[in-house]
Design an enzyme around this catalytic site. Structure first.
Site, PDB file in Angstrom:
ATOM      1  N   ASN A   3       0.858  -1.199   0.000  1.00 13.35           N
ATOM      2  CA  ASN A   3       0.000   0.000   0.000  1.00 13.35           C
ATOM      3  C   ASN A   3       0.888   1.241   0.000  1.00 13.35           C
ATOM      4  OD1 ASN A   3       0.483   0.881   2.856  1.00 13.35           O
ATOM      5  ND2 ASN A   3      -0.355  -1.163   3.227  1.00 13.35           N
ATOM      6  N   LYS A  52     -14.227   1.949  15.030  1.00  6.57           N
ATOM      7  CA  LYS A  52     -12.992   1.155  14.973  1.00  6.57           C
ATOM      8  C   LYS A  52     -12.331   1.083  16.351  1.00  6.57           C
ATOM      9  CE  LYS A  52     -10.932   1.253  10.944  1.00  6.57           C
ATOM     10  NZ  LYS A  52     -10.237   1.815   9.796  1.00  6.57           N
TER      11      LYS A  52
HETATM   12  N1  CTP Z   1      -3.973  -2.583  12.149  1.00  4.56           N
HETATM   13  C1  CTP Z   1      -3.181  -3.599  12.666  1.00  4.56           C
HETATM   14  N2  CTP Z   1      -3.169  -4.823  12.062  1.00  4.56           N
HETATM   15  C2  CTP Z   1      -3.914  -5.041  10.980  1.00  4.56           C
HETATM   16  C3  CTP Z   1      -4.739  -4.022  10.429  1.00  4.56           C
HETATM   17  C4  CTP Z   1      -4.734  -2.791  11.032  1.00  4.56           C
HETATM   18  O1  CTP Z   1      -2.493  -3.367  13.664  1.00  4.56           O
HETATM   19  N3  CTP Z   1      -3.880  -6.243  10.413  1.00  4.56           N
HETATM   20  C5  CTP Z   1      -3.999  -1.283  12.848  1.00  4.56           C
HETATM   21  C6  CTP Z   1      -3.369  -0.161  12.115  1.00  4.56           C
HETATM   22  O2  CTP Z   1      -1.997  -0.039  12.460  1.00  4.56           O
HETATM   23  C7  CTP Z   1      -4.175   1.027  12.629  1.00  4.56           C
HETATM   24  C8  CTP Z   1      -5.542   0.438  12.869  1.00  4.56           C
HETATM   25  O3  CTP Z   1      -5.355  -0.951  12.991  1.00  4.56           O
HETATM   26  O4  CTP Z   1      -3.688   1.465  13.869  1.00  4.56           O
HETATM   27  C9  CTP Z   1      -6.574   0.706  11.840  1.00  4.56           C
HETATM   28  O5  CTP Z   1      -6.101   0.387  10.565  1.00  4.56           O
HETATM   29  P1  CTP Z   1      -7.029   0.562   9.290  1.00  4.56           P
HETATM   30  O6  CTP Z   1      -6.313   0.030   8.111  1.00  4.56           O
HETATM   31  O7  CTP Z   1      -7.569   1.948   9.217  1.00  4.56           O
HETATM   32  O8  CTP Z   1      -8.236  -0.324   9.708  1.00  4.56           O
HETATM   33  P2  CTP Z   1      -8.618  -1.775   9.362  1.00  4.56           P
HETATM   34  O9  CTP Z   1      -8.621  -2.614  10.557  1.00  4.56           O
HETATM   35  O10 CTP Z   1      -7.772  -2.271   8.235  1.00  4.56           O
HETATM   36  O11 CTP Z   1     -10.118  -1.571   8.906  1.00  4.56           O
HETATM   37  P3  CTP Z   1     -10.703  -1.175   7.459  1.00  4.56           P
HETATM   38  O12 CTP Z   1      -9.620  -1.445   6.456  1.00  4.56           O
HETATM   39  O13 CTP Z   1     -11.851  -2.079   7.336  1.00  4.56           O
HETATM   40  O14 CTP Z   1     -11.076   0.269   7.577  1.00  4.56           O
END
Ligand code: CTP
Length: 402
Positions: free
Chosen positions: A209, A339
């Site tokens: 990403n 979240k």
């Molecule tokens: N995060 C994590 N491990 C993952 C996914 C996310 O630790 N496998 C953490 C990120 O570091 C961040 C938070 O969760 O602090 C939110 O990440 P985000 O990508 O915004 O959320 P997602 O859980 O991926 O939700 P979505 O993509 O459905 O919005």
């Protein structure tokens, strides 16, 4: 209060130089000592006489001034200071510091120092947004320089945007935090995750990403500057290790989780990494080849472990403060609030990463800090300043818990 702390104030050549006179006055009012270097361009905007009148000291202007060198010398000037403050930091001064040039009194003192440096940039909005200035800013942050401002607003040149010098009161607050605040996290352990993860499909291809890691690196730096023993677990980035921070570099989400858990126990964990939610179900050790029929290989995905949720429910090992980030493209606060509850963390720092905001990979950020007690909307500011402010809030929160 600054109680005898010594500030070396370097005044660059910009229309905002006059505000540094007020800054000098505020520093003295807070019982700090201030000694000033006025660049050649700075002298076009304020005079040594007016600066000296406020610092109650000689004003240093010329690298080759024999009297000044005999009295004090540029090395001694920076050695005697607790903090170097550049205000206004013009585009030219930022470029000089970023490149390590030493062709006048100001740049030489800045190169000769091993003390913390705080810059308050001020310039025309186009100069600020120019890739060269943003490159220099990134370099300065990577070198451990702290940044306050610039603010957004209408400028002396008639344009509108970021580039106005931070108000003297805000620069003073940054000075006090840098000096008074240093050491407030001594004895605390911090974990920060940052950057993207790479999830292999085969030996040459991976899922990734756009995360640059800048915000997470700046947070690790800011926590370390406040004295925390800081461990940064980073996905692949092109950034240099922040000063005073232990760095473990990983590729995949599963490696990031293992490296993060190896850093426990900790007082605070900040999960700023953009962890890939999914990885390829079967990653092969042989490169996938086209078979000439036009058929595409199936790409099945499976979910990665959630590092933030795992840390938030780590039982007795749970850090006392767990902070997540939420990268959203719509309904930012509502999604981030949900979240926070879903992941079980204490705070969420939410930001809008829609295309066009320039946040992903950029140097500025507009965030909302969401906790059990509500939402704070922070003004747009450089990522380094978001980091400094967040680190100060972490220090307050941990202080209140003990
Ligand atoms: N995060 C994590 N491990 C993952 C996914 C996310 O630790 N496998 C953490 C990120 O570091 C961040 C938070 O969760 O602090 C939110 O990440 P985000 O990508 O915004 O959320 P997602 O859980 O991926 O939700 P979505 O993509 O459905 O919005």
């Amino acid at each position: 209060m600054l109680d005898g702390k010594r500030i070396l104030l370097i005044i660059g050549g910009g229309i905002a130089a006059y505000k540094s006179l007020e800054l000098a006055r505020l520093i003295r009012r807070r019982n700090g000592e201030v000694r000033a270097i006025l660049t050649k361009a700075g002298q076009e905007f304020v005079t040594p006489l007016s600066v000296g009148g406020l610092t109650h000291d000689k004003v240093y202007t010329d690298l080759f001034d024999l009297t000044a060198e005999a009295d004090m010398g540029h090395i001694q000037l920076s050695r005697d200071a607790d903090l170097l403050v550049v205000s206004p930091a013009t585009a030219d001064l930022m470029a000089k510091i970023a490149q390590g040039r030493a062709d006048d009194m100001a740049s030489t003192a800045l190169l000769a120092t091993d003390k913390p440096v705080l810059i308050a940039p001020a310039m025309n909005v186009r100069m600020w947004e120019h890739p060269a200035t943003q490159r220099n800013l990134a370099q300065l942050i990577a070198d451990g320089v702290s940044v306050v401002g610039p603010r957004e607003g209408s400028m002396a040149c008639g344009e509108f945007g970021p580039g106005r010098l931070a108000e003297p009161e805000d620069i003073l607050a940054a000075i006090e935090q840098q000096l008074g605040g240093s050491g407030v996290l001594a004895g605390r352990r911090a974990i920060v995750t940052a950057g993207p993860t790479h999830e292999p499909i085969d030996p040459v291809r991976y899922i990734a990403n756009r995360s640059s890691g800048k915000q997470g690196y700046a947070i690790a730096q800011a926590l370390a500057q406040l004295g925390a023993e800081t461990h940064l677990v980073s996905g692949p980035t092109s950034l240099a290790d922040p000063r005073g921070v232990r760095v473990t570099r990983v590729e995949t989400a599963r490696e990031m989780l293992a490296a993060t858990q190896a850093c426990l126990p900790a007082d605070v964990a900040v999960c700023a990494a953009a962890v890939a939610d999914w990885r390829a179900d079967t990653s092969t050790n042989s490169k996938l080849k086209k078979d000439g029929t036009g058929a595409v290989p199936p790409l099945a995905l499976i979910e990665n472990p959630d590092i933030l949720a795992t840390l938030s429910s780590a039982g007795p090992d749970r850090p006392r403060l767990v902070i997540g980030f939420a990268a959203e493209t719509d309904d930012v606060v509502a999604h981030a609030t949900a979240k926070r509850q879903r992941k079980g963390c204490d705070w969420i720092v939410a930001n809008d990463v829609s295309p066009g905001t320039g946040i992903m990979g950029g140097d500025s950020n507009t965030v909302h800090l969401i906790s059990a007690s509500g939402t704070e909307n922070w003004a747009p500011m450089p990522k380094a300043q978001v980091a400094t402010q967040l680190a100060a809030r972490v220090a307050d929160a941990l202080g209140a818990m003990s």
